[in-house]
Scaffold this motif. Structure first.
Motif, short mmCIF file in Angstrom:
data_model
loop_
_atom_site.label_atom_id
_atom_site.label_comp_id
_atom_site.label_asym_id
_atom_site.label_seq_id
_atom_site.Cartn_x
_atom_site.Cartn_y
_atom_site.Cartn_z
N ASP A 28 0.83 -1.80 0.10
CA ASP A 28 -0.10 0.31 -0.25
C ASP A 28 0.71 1.11 0.04
OD1 ASP A 28 0.90 -0.49 2.85
OD2 ASP A 28 -0.55 0.09 3.63
N ASP A 84 -10.57 10.30 3.76
CA ASP A 84 -11.56 9.96 3.56
C ASP A 84 -11.11 8.00 3.60
OD1 ASP A 84 -13.18 11.33 2.77
OD2 ASP A 84 -12.11 11.78 0.83
N ASP A 85 -10.49 7.84 4.89
CA ASP A 85 -10.39 6.48 4.89
C ASP A 85 -9.76 5.14 3.75
OD1 ASP A 85 -11.39 6.69 7.85
OD2 ASP A 85 -13.11 6.04 7.21
N GLN A 86 -9.00 6.26 2.88
CA GLN A 86 -8.28 5.40 1.68
C GLN A 86 -6.11 6.07 2.03
OE1 GLN A 86 -9.13 3.20 -0.34
NE2 GLN A 86 -11.27 3.12 1.61
N LEU A 87 -6.53 7.31 2.20
CA LEU A 87 -5.40 7.51 1.62
C LEU A 87 -4.89 7.96 2.60
CD1 LEU A 87 -3.30 8.93 -0.90
CD2 LEU A 87 -4.63 11.46 0.11
N GLU A 127 -1.67 4.18 0.45
CA GLU A 127 -2.98 4.08 -0.30
C GLU A 127 -3.37 2.51 0.46
OE1 GLU A 127 -4.31 5.38 -4.21
OE2 GLU A 127 -1.96 5.73 -4.43
N ARG A 128 -4.51 2.85 1.01
CA ARG A 128 -5.26 1.94 1.81
C ARG A 128 -5.93 0.62 0.17
NH1 ARG A 128 -9.36 2.29 6.93
NH2 ARG A 128 -8.41 0.31 8.01
N TYR A 183 -1.31 0.89 5.77
CA TYR A 183 -2.38 1.90 6.24
C TYR A 183 -3.06 1.55 7.61
CZ TYR A 183 -6.48 5.14 5.43
OH TYR A 183 -7.34 6.33 5.70
#
Length: 208
Positions: free
Chosen positions: A32, A158-161, A182-183, A191
């Protein structure tokens, strides 16, 4: 002993295959990680705040003074973002705490230098941003402080990056290496580690 002397009875082909397996396992664990920059300056040059935060709905940040948000992102953009529903949590090193004084000594700053900068950023965020938001949107911005040795500057979107900048001795934060994560779809990777790090720190913090 195997590490020091090697396994003498293994052929070169066997050693190569074993090495590939180890490398593949390490790659899978850190798949990730999508970019590494030698400094935060290099990172910001390629991914400035207005690109990072565009269309974001949830932003979490922890670190020292959080200059990326407080100094490098325009107030009008931040106001618009929060008024539209984006939630922002900012966690600063306590300007009145002992940890920030230790950081000043370690980084060879004059006494009070980092404390004054951090206090200014907190007050600007509270007064120029939160107080100017519509009443129904003021809870979109949360501010907290913590008094612990700083390990890393974290930015999660946003719980992604996730953007991670580790603090190194006698180096300004802007000069420290910066990693972009990045998740992935599974539980492995880095992450979840930094996500939990922020959550734990936020739960131990003092809200302002």
């Amino acid at each position: 002993m195997t590490l020091l002397l090697g396994e003498r009875d293994r052929t070169p082909t066997e050693r190569n295959v074993s090495g590939l397996r180890v490398a593949r396992a390490a790659r899978d664990q850190c798949a990730d990680v999508t970019a590494i920059y030698s400094s935060r300056s290099d990172f910001v040059a390629e991914l400035p705040p207005h690109v990072l935060f565009e269309d974001a709905t949830d932003i979490r940040a922890s670190g020292l003074s959080l200059n990326l948000i407080c100094q490098q992102y325009a107030d009008n953009r931040l106001l618009k973002l929060l008024a539209a529903g984006t939630r922002l949590r900012c966690l600063f090193l306590d300007p009145a705490g002992e940890a920030i004084r230790r950081q000043e000594r370690e980084d060879d700053y004059p006494d009070g230098h980092l404390s004054a900068l951090t206090e200014l950023n907190i007050q600007n965020l509270a007064r120029r941003i939160r107080d100017r938001l519509p009443a129904g949107a003021r809870d979109h911005l949360s501010i907290g402080v913590y008094d612990e040795s700083i390990r890393a500057n974290l930015l999660l979107i946003d719980d992604q990056l996730c953007v991670v900048q580790h603090y190194l001795p006698r180096m300004r934060g802007v000069d420290c290496p910066t990693m972009v994560i990045e998740r992935g779809a599974g539980p492995s990777g880095l992450y979840p580690i930094f996500d939990e790090m922020f959550t734990s720190l936020w739960e131990r913090s003092r809200q302002l």
